[in-house]
Design a protein around this motif. Structure first.
Motif: not given
Length: 427
Positions: A203-224
């Protein structure tokens, strides 16, 4: 009670909407073998005859097949949304056309309309509740306690709802049994990990038309859910940073190879922030101060309080729609912080979001269906409070899925069963 109208009365062209909604439902149904197997059983046995089921869930094609399954099994069903932006109006209209279903779910309602729709669902005088987030259970207990004596029990779909229910149970305030569907392996191991991970990133990729490669992705919370987002982002060549408040989960993320740090530090390097905690105030004023120009802020937890939007709005000198589903908050120094889907569930509330993959939700909704059957057949076995889903029901759904996939698996021999159940056998 309320006179809130169903979806049909609120659409300009309900016939066209029904047709499109039915088309979406039929596509999903082709890929939901668990619900199809249960449909055959329920249509033949009518286990829900005489039952009135009240539901508050994300009303889209996959959910609709669960709703219709319960109705085809004999129930009278009333449903509304559990999020103001996750309803697909055409699917809601298709449900409302069923003789045994009333749908009050409408996309884009305000707070007053949202709770009026909850009240309309409760007006069915439910014998069973099915929730995603616990708003329905809360409304029954707070506003219509006289209905509790006739409610056999309920089922809760999501992590946030289970957390709320357990807190309610600990206070002695939960007055009928509710199954924690979220906590059972067939839901948690697949829906939370693969469903949330895949659907949020897509959903994020389709909404923004941006790539994930090389980006710093901060994930808040490490539950399931956080594990799923981190795993899928890493698989698309992002650099994953995890923030956590629970030391064992933080250590687990570290041992999985992710960078672990406080949000205050992550705020300085992140390109995309995805919250998955189910808690509030995860990304707040002090973090906005440190963020780079152009960051994306998305919530994959539950309610729209994980990112402090009020504080962000107060800091902004300008606010505008940068792209459909993306609102830019411009800071005094020119930095733009971009919020997706108004801070609501990005995989359901973004304009083009479709929720979890169909196959994943087939498993989760299979658990919902057998849990409702269990409540109707064996309600006297469960007292008020939060209950784990019986393991045999979870295994039943797994076996249906494996059979549909053509996957065979081993079983224990009698000797192995006896060995595993005995304390007398040593080394």
């Amino acid at each position: 009670m309320t006179a809130y109208p169903s979806i049909t009365a609120q659409l300009d062209d309900p016939d066209a909407a029904r047709e499109e909604g039915r088309r979406k439902m039929e596509w999903a149904r082709q890929h939901m073998p668990i619900l199809e197997a249960l449909r055959e059983e329920f249509e033949a046995n009518q286990p829900f005859a005489g039952q009135r089921i009240a539901m508050a869930m994300h009303v889209e094609a996959k959910t609709a097949n669960l709703v219709e399954l319960l109705a085809d099994g004999g129930a009278e069903v009333a449903i509304t949304g559990c999020n103001p932006l996750s309803t697909h109006d055409d699917v809601s209209a298709a449900l409302d056309a069923h003789d045994s279903i009333a749908s009050y779910a409408v996309r884009g309602v305000d707070d007053d309309e949202y709770y009026e729709a909850i009240e309309a669902v409760i007006d069915v005088d439910p014998t069973v509740t099915v929730d995603d987030g616990m708003d329905l259970v809360a409304a029954v207990h707070e506003d219509y306690p006289e209905l509790i004596d006739t409610i056999l029990g309920g089922a809760e779909e999501t992590t946030t709802g289970v957390h709320r229910l357990r807190a309610m149970d600990a206070d002695g305030a939960l007055e009928y049994p509710v199954f924690a569907v979220n906590d059972t392996p067939m839901k948690r191991l697949f829906d939370n990990v693969h469903g949330t991970g895949e659907s949020s990133l897509a959903s994020i990729a389709m909404t923004t038309n941006l790539s994930w490669a090389g980006k710093n992705v901060v994930v808040a919370g490490y539950g399931y859910c956080g594990k799923g987002v981190a795993k899928k982002a890493s698989g698309q060549n992002a650099n994953v940073v995890v923030t956590e408040v629970e030391p064992r989960r933080a250590l687990e993320a570290h041992m999985e190879g992710y960078d672990v740090m406080p949000m205050g530090d992550a705020a300085e390097i992140g390109d995309v922030f995805v919250t998955t905690t189910g808690n509030r105030d995860v990304v707040v004023d002090e973090h906005f101060e440190r963020m780079k120009d152009g960051v994306l802020l998305a919530n994959a937890g539950h309610f729209d309080i994980e990112i402090d939007l009020d504080a962000l709005d107060d800091k902004a000198v300008d606010r505008y729609e940068a792209r459909d589903g993306v609102e830019a908050y411009e800071m005094a120094d020119g930095r733009r912080l971009n919020v997706l889907a108004e801070g609501r569930l990005v995989n359901l509330a973004a304009p083009i979001a479709l929720g979890h993959p169909v196959e994943v939700m087939d498993q989760s909704f299979g658990i919902q269906a057998v849990v409702v059957r269990e409540l109707v057949e064996n309600a006297d076995d469960y007292g008020p409070g939060v209950h784990d889903v019986p393991d045999e029901l979870d295994k039943e759904v797994a076996e249906i899925k494996l059979a549909a996939e053509g996957v065979d698996f081993d079983s224990l021999t009698d000797t192995q069963e006896e060995y595993m159940g005995s304390w007398q056998h040593g080394t």
